[in-house]
Design a protein around this motif. Sequence first.
Motif, PDB file in Angstrom:
ATOM      1  N   SER A  15      25.776  42.745  65.672  1.00  0.00           N
ATOM      2  CA  SER A  15      24.940  43.943  65.743  1.00  0.00           C
ATOM      3  C   SER A  15      25.693  45.046  66.468  1.00  0.00           C
ATOM      4  O   SER A  15      26.064  44.897  67.624  1.00  0.00           O
ATOM      5  CB  SER A  15      23.643  43.613  66.492  1.00  0.00           C
ATOM      6  OG  SER A  15      23.137  44.772  67.132  1.00  0.00           O
ATOM      7  N   ALA A  16      25.913  46.157  65.755  1.00  0.00           N
ATOM      8  CA  ALA A  16      26.643  47.282  66.357  1.00  0.00           C
ATOM      9  C   ALA A  16      25.841  47.874  67.506  1.00  0.00           C
ATOM     10  O   ALA A  16      26.399  48.261  68.532  1.00  0.00           O
ATOM     11  CB  ALA A  16      26.929  48.337  65.306  1.00  0.00           C
ATOM     12  N   ASN A  43      40.049  45.548  67.972  1.00  0.00           N
ATOM     13  CA  ASN A  43      39.335  45.804  69.235  1.00  0.00           C
ATOM     14  C   ASN A  43      40.256  45.643  70.438  1.00  0.00           C
ATOM     15  O   ASN A  43      40.226  46.442  71.362  1.00  0.00           O
ATOM     16  CB  ASN A  43      38.160  44.818  69.389  1.00  0.00           C
ATOM     17  CG  ASN A  43      36.911  45.317  68.700  1.00  0.00           C
ATOM     18  OD1 ASN A  43      36.729  46.525  68.550  1.00  0.00           O
ATOM     19  ND2 ASN A  43      36.073  44.400  68.259  1.00  0.00           N
ATOM     20  N   THR A  48      26.160  45.639  70.515  1.00  0.00           N
ATOM     21  CA  THR A  48      27.523  45.729  71.045  1.00  0.00           C
ATOM     22  C   THR A  48      27.678  46.985  71.897  1.00  0.00           C
ATOM     23  O   THR A  48      28.287  46.964  72.966  1.00  0.00           O
ATOM     24  CB  THR A  48      28.543  45.725  69.894  1.00  0.00           C
ATOM     25  OG1 THR A  48      28.300  44.582  69.082  1.00  0.00           O
ATOM     26  CG2 THR A  48      29.961  45.681  70.418  1.00  0.00           C
ATOM     27  N   LYS A  49      27.095  48.080  71.430  1.00  0.00           N
ATOM     28  CA  LYS A  49      27.156  49.337  72.171  1.00  0.00           C
ATOM     29  C   LYS A  49      26.560  49.172  73.578  1.00  0.00           C
ATOM     30  O   LYS A  49      27.091  49.689  74.562  1.00  0.00           O
ATOM     31  CB  LYS A  49      26.360  50.391  71.398  1.00  0.00           C
ATOM     32  CG  LYS A  49      27.063  51.715  71.305  1.00  0.00           C
ATOM     33  CD  LYS A  49      26.269  52.665  70.443  1.00  0.00           C
ATOM     34  CE  LYS A  49      27.010  53.977  70.317  1.00  0.00           C
ATOM     35  NZ  LYS A  49      26.400  54.868  69.357  1.00  0.00           N
ATOM     36  N   GLU A  67      33.009  43.655  73.805  1.00  0.00           N
ATOM     37  CA  GLU A  67      32.857  43.315  72.386  1.00  0.00           C
ATOM     38  C   GLU A  67      32.881  41.794  72.192  1.00  0.00           C
ATOM     39  O   GLU A  67      32.089  41.249  71.412  1.00  0.00           O
ATOM     40  CB  GLU A  67      33.996  43.961  71.574  1.00  0.00           C
ATOM     41  CG  GLU A  67      33.897  45.474  71.431  1.00  0.00           C
ATOM     42  CD  GLU A  67      34.435  46.261  72.640  1.00  0.00           C
ATOM     43  OE1 GLU A  67      34.748  45.643  73.675  1.00  0.00           O
ATOM     44  OE2 GLU A  67      34.534  47.496  72.538  1.00  0.00           O
TER      45      GLU A  67
END
Lengths: 527, 429
Positions: A412-413, A105, A416-417, A397
């Motif tokens: 949790s994606a 990242n 995060t988005k 992130e």
Amino acid sequence: MSGIASRVLGLFAIFVCLVAPASAAEPLITTIDRLITTHAVGAKQTISPPASDSEFLRRVYLDFTGRIPTLTEAKTFLNNPSATKRNQLIDSLIDGPEFGPHMANVMHIALMERLGDNALWLEYLSQSFTQNKPWDKMVRDMLWSNPADQSTQGAAFFLSKRLENYGQNPVDYSGLTRDVGRLFLGKNLGCAECHDHLFIEDYKQAHFQGLHTFLKNSYLVNANPPTVGEKPTTAKTAFASVFTKKEKLTAPALPGGEMVEIPAFKKGDEYLVAPDKKAKTPGQLKFSPLKTLSEMLPTASNREFVQTSANRFWFILMGRGLIHPLDLSHSRNPASHPQVLDAITDAFADHQFDVKWLLKQLARTQAYQRSSALPAGVTDADAKLFTTALERRLSAEQLAASVLTAIGEKPSAALTKKFVKAYANQAREPEDEFTPSLQGALFVLHDNSVLKLLEPKSGNLVGRVSALTDHQKIAEELYLAILTRQPTAEETQMVSTILSKHSQDRVTAVKNIAWALLASMEFMVNH
Amino acid sequence: MPRHPLCTPVDHRLSRRQLFGTVAAGGIASLGLGALATPILAEALRKQRKQVLFVWTDGGMSQLESWDPKPNTTFGGPFRAIPTNVPGIHISETLPQSAQIMDKLTIVRSVRTQDNSHSAGVARIQRGDPKNRGVVYPYFGSAVAKWLGAGDSGLPPYVWIKPGSGGFIYKDAGFLGPKYGALALGDGKPPENLIRPDSLSVADAEERDLLRKLADQRYTTGRRPENTEANSFAFEMAGQLQKRMELFDESKVPEKELDRYGRNEFGRHMLLARRLLEAGVTFVKVASYGWDTHGDHFNGAANLHPKFDRAFAAIVSDLAERGLLESTLVIAMSEFGRTPRINGHIGRDHWPEAWSVAMAGLGLKPGIVVGKTNDKGTDVATEPYDIGHLFHTWFTALGIDPTDHEYRNGGQPLPIAHEEMKRIDEALA
């Protein structure tokens, strides 16, 4: 020896002691701290005391796992009496499973500057950092890799994303050249495209054009995954300053370096493997400027590359480059500590670009392990002296992962988005300093996905803490879970005041306090 | 209309202070937003306040199809020139409504600037192209925000209405620091998450925010304050904006006004600009994109110019009618003009050599044209004025004399406008 002569020699010896470069025997860590201390003394700047265990703990977790420690991890470390626990923790986190994905990242944001995402690229970075692939080899993969080699396919994203059309605009080759110079050579040659740089004497138009000649014939092959093709480079690039209009020629060349000889092939005879438009394969040139660049640029003998890389890893842990900004290396913007930069540059090359080794050394320095609080009686400290730890921006992130860790929820994606949307910079703006974010403030104030995290559930922070009755205990759990430290007496009293005010509704009190700590500056930055 | 629940009465503030006792007292005093003045006093103050409307046609409006027509010449193009309500002054027929307010306008036809690329030109023009001193100068909006302040509007001093995405564009402020950045209203809309969800009560929202301020106050004690201050500013702005939600509610705008300004993006944005100026925002910038007509220029102009014309004439007339034009400086410009030569794609390219800027209002001499270009419009025929001259002129019109105001950047004194240029006296009242 006469008295005067011995005194002169004595003075000379002291002088040598103060400014001598690191001897071969002196460990890098000692060299760094000796030089920074000497410099601070010269600048009459008091040095901050070492970070407390809490401050250190939070910092290394954020730096090497991308999140704050869990309550259990915090308690384990803080209660550990071992004198060597800091070094042990540094090593275990850097060698641990979260290091690779986190560093992926970090480098993704640094190298792609929010231009776009790609799963294979992140996977490539993550694997490479986990396996400690030497940094020069990683950069080599980014500049050229065999499209058939699955283990390096993801690295092509560095170029392929930049070879896309940007809206209706044509491919921004100038931007690509500028970025390669900025990110790998520490030189922003963007203003030297049409003439020598107007106020940075070191940046010449020929530097831009030489680097450009490596890159200008590349193109995007829109396959899955996207790959990079090259048209044959058969002649030098002609360019002229808009001021003098005098035409010059350059072959591919690193800034200030020798020109690469362009071999002559008969038309139609330029390829080892011809490109196939139908199969969307780029083929392979007999003379590939990109491959040549990948062999010339990321090498131990290219001082600019090694120094820029070492400076970036220093920046990642210290919050400011020794050369700063990271992409403005030139003779009139020298390093704040030239000898420190030399020492880490030499050491990085000597250790074959071993990233984990370098980060472990930097994290062991006093410079890294200082408190971010100013020394008593001092109201300001020049950031470039590194006498007080600098506040560092948390990436979106890191923030998302830390909020979820504090609350006790899984990564949790989707969430995060949302954090990325609220906190990331616009594309092409480096995220190299803390910036206030109105979107971020409104997000944490009102977004349902944030507010929902505070609803009590069995096992999550608010659920667990609301079940407690002792005010002192509630304060301790909240502060340790969110801020990785014990509350002060004053803070405990404030928690108690709020709990008493909401004596009929402890959940509301806990939610409000937890929200305030999550939205606080202390949580928002790595300090 | 229901009163907005977040407009907190003063007594509410006091009761919170009592709740937290000594812990909170310092926090509120040092971090509070400052009470709003009473409505009557606010009105009186507002009347004396100076404001700026900055209309930015991004990509470059053609001077030949707007303020400096050259009909029936080599490069003149197909459009005619029409008389205005000031005898002797003609402008392009693409701007018929602006022609009817020429008596309120001040046109400079002798602008010559330095950069013909968009990427560098936009910032260069809006930063006033000062001498390079190794610092990043503020955009005009940030500069005005610094010198004139936010006033009592409860809104940030520098608001930018633009197509596309919004956010807080702190980089405009350069060395002045993030709080002089631009609040960008993407597509004229307020930022996402501005409205407090019903699930969060007013009392809880207030308690949370107060606790956050206390936490920040404790944290920043003994630390460098800059980052925490900048972060507090973002939260303060969030709080301020919530109180002015009604400004963004287009349903409250009479249909007739929408028609007058034009039912298109630019018209809506200019109408919002008027509402923000009426609400007291110091500097409102409206950006319109798509003016870079390298190809099919004349059809492009026939489409773009009437939209500009309608909204521009409407807002200048409205400001005049409301008595606001005498305290508001209006500027309409791009990063450069367009080439006289018509290229192979029937387009005009970038042209900083000889172009025009339209202005109106505060401190200016109305109903005049300053300077001129030669017969074919290829060069400035009188003294050329660079952006530095315009900055001197604007600052002077705003009562900020560039010869006795300077910035201080960490002890370094910096002129507010290019020190080798001067104001355009002819344009000033």
